[in-house]
Design a protein around this motif. Structure first.
Motif, PDB file in Angstrom:
ATOM      1  N   MET A  52     -19.644 -59.865 -18.928  1.00 53.90           N
ATOM      2  CA  MET A  52     -20.040 -59.080 -20.101  1.00 53.90           C
ATOM      3  C   MET A  52     -21.180 -58.138 -19.759  1.00 53.90           C
ATOM      4  SD  MET A  52     -21.858 -62.153 -22.243  1.00 53.90           S
ATOM      5  CE  MET A  52     -20.488 -63.274 -21.933  1.00 53.90           C
ATOM      6  N   CYS A  53     -21.300 -57.093 -20.572  1.00 55.84           N
ATOM      7  CA  CYS A  53     -22.414 -56.155 -20.445  1.00 55.84           C
ATOM      8  C   CYS A  53     -23.218 -56.228 -21.727  1.00 55.84           C
ATOM      9  CB  CYS A  53     -21.894 -54.739 -20.224  1.00 55.84           C
ATOM     10  SG  CYS A  53     -23.232 -53.526 -20.063  1.00 55.84           S
ATOM     11  N   THR A  54     -24.503 -56.577 -21.611  1.00 59.04           N
ATOM     12  CA  THR A  54     -25.357 -56.686 -22.789  1.00 59.04           C
ATOM     13  C   THR A  54     -26.267 -55.469 -22.892  1.00 59.04           C
ATOM     14  OG1 THR A  54     -26.888 -58.116 -24.018  1.00 59.04           O
ATOM     15  CG2 THR A  54     -27.127 -58.094 -21.629  1.00 59.04           C
ATOM     16  N   VAL A  55     -26.532 -55.074 -24.122  1.00 57.84           N
ATOM     17  CA  VAL A  55     -27.146 -53.779 -24.412  1.00 57.84           C
ATOM     18  C   VAL A  55     -28.333 -53.974 -25.341  1.00 57.84           C
ATOM     19  CG1 VAL A  55     -26.651 -51.449 -25.266  1.00 57.84           C
ATOM     20  CG2 VAL A  55     -24.782 -52.855 -24.361  1.00 57.84           C
ATOM     21  N   GLY A  56     -29.378 -53.147 -25.158  1.00 62.56           N
ATOM     22  CA  GLY A  56     -30.506 -53.161 -26.082  1.00 62.56           C
ATOM     23  C   GLY A  56     -30.546 -51.874 -26.880  1.00 62.56           C
ATOM     24  N   ASP A  57     -31.232 -51.882 -28.016  1.00 60.26           N
ATOM     25  CA  ASP A  57     -31.336 -50.689 -28.873  1.00 60.26           C
ATOM     26  C   ASP A  57     -32.617 -49.906 -28.614  1.00 60.26           C
ATOM     27  OD1 ASP A  57     -28.984 -51.229 -30.027  1.00 60.26           O
ATOM     28  OD2 ASP A  57     -29.763 -51.688 -32.023  1.00 60.26           O
ATOM     29  N   GLY A  58     -33.705 -50.646 -28.376  1.00 59.14           N
ATOM     30  CA  GLY A  58     -34.990 -50.013 -28.095  1.00 59.14           C
ATOM     31  C   GLY A  58     -35.458 -50.470 -26.730  1.00 59.14           C
ATOM     32  N   ALA A  60     -37.870 -52.624 -25.890  1.00 60.58           N
ATOM     33  CA  ALA A  60     -38.066 -54.076 -25.806  1.00 60.58           C
ATOM     34  C   ALA A  60     -36.720 -54.785 -25.665  1.00 60.58           C
ATOM     35  CB  ALA A  60     -38.807 -54.583 -27.037  1.00 60.58           C
ATOM     36  N   GLU A  61     -35.720 -54.300 -26.419  1.00 60.65           N
ATOM     37  CA  GLU A  61     -34.393 -54.922 -26.367  1.00 60.65           C
ATOM     38  C   GLU A  61     -33.701 -54.618 -25.037  1.00 60.65           C
ATOM     39  OE1 GLU A  61     -35.616 -53.092 -28.786  1.00 60.65           O
ATOM     40  OE2 GLU A  61     -35.451 -54.188 -30.685  1.00 60.65           O
ATOM     41  N   ALA A  62     -33.989 -53.436 -24.474  1.00 61.15           N
ATOM     42  CA  ALA A  62     -33.437 -53.123 -23.151  1.00 61.15           C
ATOM     43  C   ALA A  62     -34.025 -54.071 -22.099  1.00 61.15           C
ATOM     44  CB  ALA A  62     -33.706 -51.665 -22.795  1.00 61.15           C
ATOM     45  N   GLU A  63     -35.316 -54.401 -22.280  1.00 58.76           N
ATOM     46  CA  GLU A  63     -35.937 -55.387 -21.377  1.00 58.76           C
ATOM     47  C   GLU A  63     -35.237 -56.733 -21.504  1.00 58.76           C
ATOM     48  OE1 GLU A  63     -38.174 -54.586 -19.203  1.00 58.76           O
ATOM     49  OE2 GLU A  63     -39.466 -52.987 -19.977  1.00 58.76           O
ATOM     50  N   ASP A  64     -34.938 -57.143 -22.748  1.00 62.09           N
ATOM     51  CA  ASP A  64     -34.193 -58.391 -22.977  1.00 62.09           C
ATOM     52  C   ASP A  64     -32.844 -58.350 -22.256  1.00 62.09           C
ATOM     53  OD1 ASP A  64     -36.041 -59.661 -24.655  1.00 62.09           O
ATOM     54  OD2 ASP A  64     -35.189 -58.789 -26.481  1.00 62.09           O
ATOM     55  N   ALA A  65     -32.166 -57.212 -22.373  1.00 65.62           N
ATOM     56  CA  ALA A  65     -30.835 -57.091 -21.778  1.00 65.62           C
ATOM     57  C   ALA A  65     -30.917 -57.240 -20.258  1.00 65.62           C
ATOM     58  CB  ALA A  65     -30.214 -55.742 -22.154  1.00 65.62           C
ATOM     59  N   LEU A  66     -31.891 -56.546 -19.665  1.00 71.07           N
ATOM     60  CA  LEU A  66     -32.025 -56.608 -18.209  1.00 71.07           C
ATOM     61  C   LEU A  66     -32.427 -58.022 -17.768  1.00 71.07           C
ATOM     62  CD1 LEU A  66     -31.700 -54.817 -15.741  1.00 71.07           C
ATOM     63  CD2 LEU A  66     -34.133 -54.258 -15.891  1.00 71.07           C
ATOM     64  N   ALA A  67     -33.293 -58.667 -18.556  1.00 71.18           N
ATOM     65  CA  ALA A  67     -33.702 -60.035 -18.224  1.00 71.18           C
ATOM     66  C   ALA A  67     -32.492 -60.976 -18.254  1.00 71.18           C
ATOM     67  CB  ALA A  67     -34.778 -60.510 -19.202  1.00 71.18           C
ATOM     68  N   PHE A  76     -24.245 -58.418 -17.143  1.00 73.82           N
ATOM     69  CA  PHE A  76     -24.797 -57.156 -16.652  1.00 73.82           C
ATOM     70  C   PHE A  76     -25.468 -56.453 -17.830  1.00 73.82           C
ATOM     71  CE2 PHE A  76     -21.145 -58.453 -14.216  1.00 73.82           C
ATOM     72  CZ  PHE A  76     -21.624 -58.411 -12.914  1.00 73.82           C
ATOM     73  N   ALA A  77     -26.315 -55.473 -17.515  1.00 77.51           N
ATOM     74  CA  ALA A  77     -27.089 -54.845 -18.590  1.00 77.51           C
ATOM     75  C   ALA A  77     -26.825 -53.349 -18.685  1.00 77.51           C
ATOM     76  CB  ALA A  77     -28.578 -55.080 -18.343  1.00 77.51           C
ATOM     77  N   ALA A  78     -26.990 -52.830 -19.909  1.00 78.24           N
ATOM     78  CA  ALA A  78     -27.064 -51.388 -20.145  1.00 78.24           C
ATOM     79  C   ALA A  78     -28.397 -51.120 -20.824  1.00 78.24           C
ATOM     80  CB  ALA A  78     -25.914 -50.916 -21.026  1.00 78.24           C
ATOM     81  N   CYS A  79     -29.093 -50.086 -20.357  1.00 81.46           N
ATOM     82  CA  CYS A  79     -30.445 -49.824 -20.856  1.00 81.46           C
ATOM     83  C   CYS A  79     -30.572 -48.384 -21.337  1.00 81.46           C
ATOM     84  CB  CYS A  79     -31.461 -50.076 -19.741  1.00 81.46           C
ATOM     85  SG  CYS A  79     -31.405 -51.761 -19.087  1.00 81.46           S
ATOM     86  N   ARG A  96     -40.193 -46.140 -17.667  1.00 73.00           N
ATOM     87  CA  ARG A  96     -39.661 -47.508 -17.608  1.00 73.00           C
ATOM     88  C   ARG A  96     -38.123 -47.501 -17.531  1.00 73.00           C
ATOM     89  NH1 ARG A  96     -39.142 -51.675 -15.275  1.00 73.00           N
ATOM     90  NH2 ARG A  96     -38.414 -53.489 -16.438  1.00 73.00           N
ATOM     91  N   LEU A  97     -37.486 -46.659 -18.328  1.00 73.25           N
ATOM     92  CA  LEU A  97     -36.019 -46.619 -18.323  1.00 73.25           C
ATOM     93  C   LEU A  97     -35.483 -46.134 -16.976  1.00 73.25           C
ATOM     94  CD1 LEU A  97     -35.219 -45.289 -21.913  1.00 73.25           C
ATOM     95  CD2 LEU A  97     -34.535 -47.513 -20.973  1.00 73.25           C
ATOM     96  N   THR A  98     -36.201 -45.217 -16.350  1.00 72.98           N
ATOM     97  CA  THR A  98     -35.788 -44.737 -15.026  1.00 72.98           C
ATOM     98  C   THR A  98     -35.806 -45.891 -14.027  1.00 72.98           C
ATOM     99  OG1 THR A  98     -36.668 -42.547 -15.537  1.00 72.98           O
ATOM    100  CG2 THR A  98     -36.280 -43.037 -13.218  1.00 72.98           C
ATOM    101  N   ALA A  99     -36.837 -46.730 -14.127  1.00 75.97           N
ATOM    102  CA  ALA A  99     -36.917 -47.896 -13.242  1.00 75.97           C
ATOM    103  C   ALA A  99     -35.810 -48.897 -13.576  1.00 75.97           C
ATOM    104  CB  ALA A  99     -38.288 -48.559 -13.379  1.00 75.97           C
ATOM    105  N   MET A 100     -35.547 -49.094 -14.862  1.00 81.30           N
ATOM    106  CA  MET A 100     -34.501 -50.045 -15.253  1.00 81.30           C
ATOM    107  C   MET A 100     -33.129 -49.587 -14.758  1.00 81.30           C
ATOM    108  SD  MET A 100     -35.802 -50.756 -19.128  1.00 81.30           S
ATOM    109  CE  MET A 100     -35.312 -52.385 -19.570  1.00 81.30           C
ATOM    110  N   ALA A 101     -32.875 -48.273 -14.859  1.00 77.95           N
ATOM    111  CA  ALA A 101     -31.563 -47.753 -14.431  1.00 77.95           C
ATOM    112  C   ALA A 101     -31.356 -47.962 -12.937  1.00 77.95           C
ATOM    113  CB  ALA A 101     -31.445 -46.276 -14.788  1.00 77.95           C
TER     114      ALA A 101
END
Ligand SMILES: [Zn+2]
Length: 278
Positions: A52-58, A60-67, A76-79, A96-101
């Motif tokens: 599955m791919c989990t996704v955040g809205d903001g 903080a939620e993107a951090e949750d998804a990546l975690a 897997f995550a989408a940020c 931060r999003l650039t690092a997450m990607a």
């Protein structure tokens, strides 16, 4: 006063091996800790949902998804920052999003795109259209630069979405998450090589046009998702959704395409692997 019928407790469809959930929100489903993520992935696995791919809205939620993606090998995550929250995309968020990607567990930049629905329903809390467009363009460039798939949220924004995508740099893979647009948009998107990802609303009785769009999508341009905890498929519409319930949606897609559900699951699993690079 209205009397509501008690909702049936949702149960998964008969297990379909090889299923995937291309877009879900594990944190919004209540799964943030290792134990909670293991539990929800375990229930999904029992229903055949292997990845599955989990996704955040903001942010903080993107951090949750990546975690969560770092907690479980099947997640897997989408940020990104959701279009309605595009005002949050400040300089710090971009860094931060650039690092997450760039993180190997992040497989897509999303959800980003255009949402005019909330502009007319909750204008005060929603980013204005020009802010959404600027944020969308920034996320498109991030997808191109990072080589990750672009995962698009589009609610009542067909024309703007198609126009922006048309004159922006082209990411290798473009996914239209929770595809809910008319057939002419489906045809245009398919023509451009985009992937249509269908959620529980494809199972709703009145959405014959979505089933027609699902029939039109060639192999390799079709995904299935829960968008959990929202968009619960029939026969459990209105209840709380989670990845283990995706089989109900996969069965409707198989019917629409005149295929065996096992074959659709295999086809969609291959698409998941290709567009997310996993
Ligand atoms: Zn979503």
């Amino acid at each position: 006063m209205s009397k509501k019928k008690p909702r049936p407790t949702p149960v998964p469809a008969e297990p379909i091996p090889g299923l995937v959930d291309a877009h879900t929100h594990l944190a919004s489903c209540g799964a943030r800790t290792q134990e909670e993520v293991d539990a929800i992935v375990g229930r999904a696995l029992a229903a055949g949902v292997e990845r599955m791919c989990t996704v955040g809205d903001g942010l903080a939620e993107a951090e949750d998804a990546l975690a969560a993606a770092h907690m479980h090998e099947r997640v897997f995550a989408a940020c990104a920052i959701h279009p309605t929250r595009a005002l949050e995309l400040d300089d710090a968020a971009r860094v931060r999003l650039t690092a997450m990607a760039a993180d190997e567990r992040c497989v897509a930049v999303g959800e980003t795109g255009i949402d005019t629905y909330w502009l007319t329903h909750d204008a005060e809390g929603t980013a204005p259209l020009e802010v959404q467009e600027e944020a969308f363009r920034w996320h498109i460039e991030l997808a191109v630069e990072s080589g990750k798939a672009l995962m698009i949220h589009n609610r009542e924004g067909d024309a703007a979405m198609l126009r922006i995508l048309d004159d922006a740099p082209r990411p290798e893979h473009v996914i239209l998450h929770c595809f809910s647009s008319p057939l002419d948009v489906a045809r245009e998107a398919i023509e451009r090589g985009y992937v249509l990802s269908f959620a529980g609303n494809v199972t709703f009785k009145r959405n014959e046009e979505l089933r027609e769009a699902a029939r039109l999508a060639p192999p390799g341009q079709l995904l299935v998702e829960t968008d959990a905890p929202y968009m619960t498929p029939e026969p459990f519409r209105g209840a709380r959704n989670e990845p283990s319930l995706i089989g109900h949606t996969a069965r409707v897609l198989a019917d629409a395409r005149g295929m065996e559900v096992a074959d659709v699951a295999r086809e969609i699993g291959e698409t998941f692997s290709r567009v997310y690079g996993v």
